[in-house]
Scaffold this motif. Structure first.
Motif, PDB file in Angstrom:
ATOM      1  N   ASP A   1      35.973  37.708  38.359  1.00 33.86           N
ATOM      2  CA  ASP A   1      35.992  39.095  39.065  1.00 33.86           C
ATOM      3  C   ASP A   1      35.485  39.021  40.363  1.00 33.86           C
ATOM      4  O   ASP A   1      35.786  39.926  41.201  1.00 33.86           O
ATOM      5  CB  ASP A   1      35.306  40.084  38.202  1.00 33.86           C
ATOM      6  N   ASN A   2      34.810  38.016  40.834  1.00 33.57           N
ATOM      7  CA  ASN A   2      34.055  38.035  42.182  1.00 33.57           C
ATOM      8  C   ASN A   2      35.155  37.508  42.996  1.00 33.57           C
ATOM      9  O   ASN A   2      34.975  37.799  44.434  1.00 33.57           O
ATOM     10  CB  ASN A   2      32.860  37.065  41.960  1.00 33.57           C
ATOM     11  N   THR A   3      36.158  36.761  42.781  1.00 29.42           N
ATOM     12  CA  THR A   3      37.191  36.134  43.666  1.00 29.42           C
ATOM     13  C   THR A   3      38.554  36.732  43.681  1.00 29.42           C
ATOM     14  O   THR A   3      39.248  36.563  44.565  1.00 29.42           O
ATOM     15  CB  THR A   3      37.133  34.590  43.664  1.00 29.42           C
ATOM     16  N   GLU A   4      38.785  37.326  42.482  1.00 30.14           N
ATOM     17  CA  GLU A   4      40.358  37.517  42.237  1.00 30.14           C
ATOM     18  C   GLU A   4      40.637  39.132  42.726  1.00 30.14           C
ATOM     19  O   GLU A   4      41.973  39.333  42.533  1.00 30.14           O
ATOM     20  CB  GLU A   4      40.760  37.114  40.816  1.00 30.14           C
ATOM     21  N   TYR A   5      39.678  39.802  43.212  1.00 29.38           N
ATOM     22  CA  TYR A   5      39.748  41.039  43.826  1.00 29.38           C
ATOM     23  C   TYR A   5      39.222  41.219  45.092  1.00 29.38           C
ATOM     24  O   TYR A   5      38.047  40.656  45.315  1.00 29.38           O
ATOM     25  CB  TYR A   5      39.344  42.209  42.822  1.00 29.38           C
ATOM     26  N   THR A   6      39.633  41.864  46.005  1.00 30.28           N
ATOM     27  CA  THR A   6      39.239  42.100  47.275  1.00 30.28           C
ATOM     28  C   THR A   6      39.043  43.392  47.671  1.00 30.28           C
ATOM     29  O   THR A   6      39.664  44.541  47.159  1.00 30.28           O
ATOM     30  CB  THR A   6      40.236  41.261  48.598  1.00 30.28           C
ATOM     31  N   ASP A   7      38.960  43.644  48.937  1.00 30.10           N
ATOM     32  CA  ASP A   7      38.659  45.254  49.534  1.00 30.10           C
ATOM     33  C   ASP A   7      40.063  45.619  49.626  1.00 30.10           C
ATOM     34  O   ASP A   7      40.065  46.881  49.429  1.00 30.10           O
ATOM     35  CB  ASP A   7      37.964  45.226  50.922  1.00 30.10           C
TER      36      ASP A   7
END
Length: 274
Positions: free
Chosen positions: A83-89
């Motif tokens: 979840d920390n790397t697979e979604y962005t702003d």
């Protein structure tokens, strides 16, 4: 052209046309005609990596995840959960509330039976939505961690059915692409919708889409996470805090008067999405 080249010329386009994936995980317009990334509030895993938001709709074929050869043992998702790397702003995680109808857009990549512009034999076998029991990715499509929450139906197809069945929209299933014939051979927008179960526990969940094109083709899947809230007010507060619209989903065919495939509403009936 030699026989091998001729064979590839015929077969390769057909193979390319078989791919699909979920592009957006909280789209504002149900049964819409054309893709609009501004109407997307949530994205699947690795959307930034595969340029789902800013790339040309339907052209990210490498994102399509088919469970080849041994679907019972292949990884269920194209990328592992992080979840920390697979979604962005720019490609944030979706948020839902209990009872919400969620709209999922996907490209058809040529795979629609519509008598106006192609054959009626494009099959549509299975379209299912799952939620995952637990915080880890299931091993495979046969995992007992997959809880089916909706069967989204199948589209009509077959040489023996009336043409009208293939040209009447909205449709159930994969082939719900009203402007397919404008976008041959590939990038027509299609939409599904499913409902968040009222008995789903609030919190973060993984969702999985599964499509089977034919009985001899292994499933395609897409995976994503979403925060589920008890009420729309709680979900709206989350979206406001992250700079996103809280507008209710609308249905294209309910807000427009369609005659012979054209909108005949008077001007001024626009939807405000902000």
């Amino acid at each position: 052209m030699n026989l091998l080249a001729l064979t590839l010329a015929v077969v390769l386009p057909a193979l390319a046309a078989a791919h699909s994936w979920i592009v957006c995980t909280d789209y504002l317009e149900n049964n819409g005609w054309y893709w609009d990334e501004a109407k997307c509030r949530g994205w699947p895993r690795s959307a930034a990596r595969y340029n789902l938001r800013y790339g040309r709709f339907g052209r990210q074929d490498e994102y399509a995840h088919r469970l080849d050869d041994h679907p019972e043992s292949n990884p269920l998702c194209e990328t592992a959960r992080n979840d920390n790397t697979e979604y962005t702003d720019n490609t944030p995680m979706a948020a839902y509330y209990l009872g919400q109808k969620v709209v999922l857009p996907h490209p058809t990549n040529g795979h629609v039976a519509d008598a106006r512009c192609t054959k009626k034999t494009a099959k549509d076998i299975e379209n299912l939505m799952f939620v995952v029991d637990g915080d880890e990715d299931p091993c495979c499509i046969d995992s007992d961690k997959l809880i089916q929450i909706m069967d989204m139906g199948v589209s009509p197809y077959g040489e023996n059915i009336p043409d009208e069945l293939t040209t009447t929209y909205p449709k159930p299933g994969f082939q719900n692409a009203p402007k397919f014939c404008e976008n041959l051979p590939g990038n027509a927008l299609a939409t599904y919708n499913f409902t968040i179960p009222m008995d789903l526990a609030p919190g973060r969940h993984t969702f999985v889409w599964k499509w089977i094109r034919t009985r001899t083709t292994n499933p395609f899947t897409s995976c994503w996470e979403a925060d589920v809230f008890s009420t729309k007010a709680e979900r709206d507060a989350h979206y406001l805090a992250t700079g996103r619209s809280t507008a209710d989903m609308w249905d294209f065919y309910e807000i427009n008067n369609i005659v012979d495939g054209e909108i005949v509403d008077p001007p001024g009936n626009e939807i405000i999405t902000g």
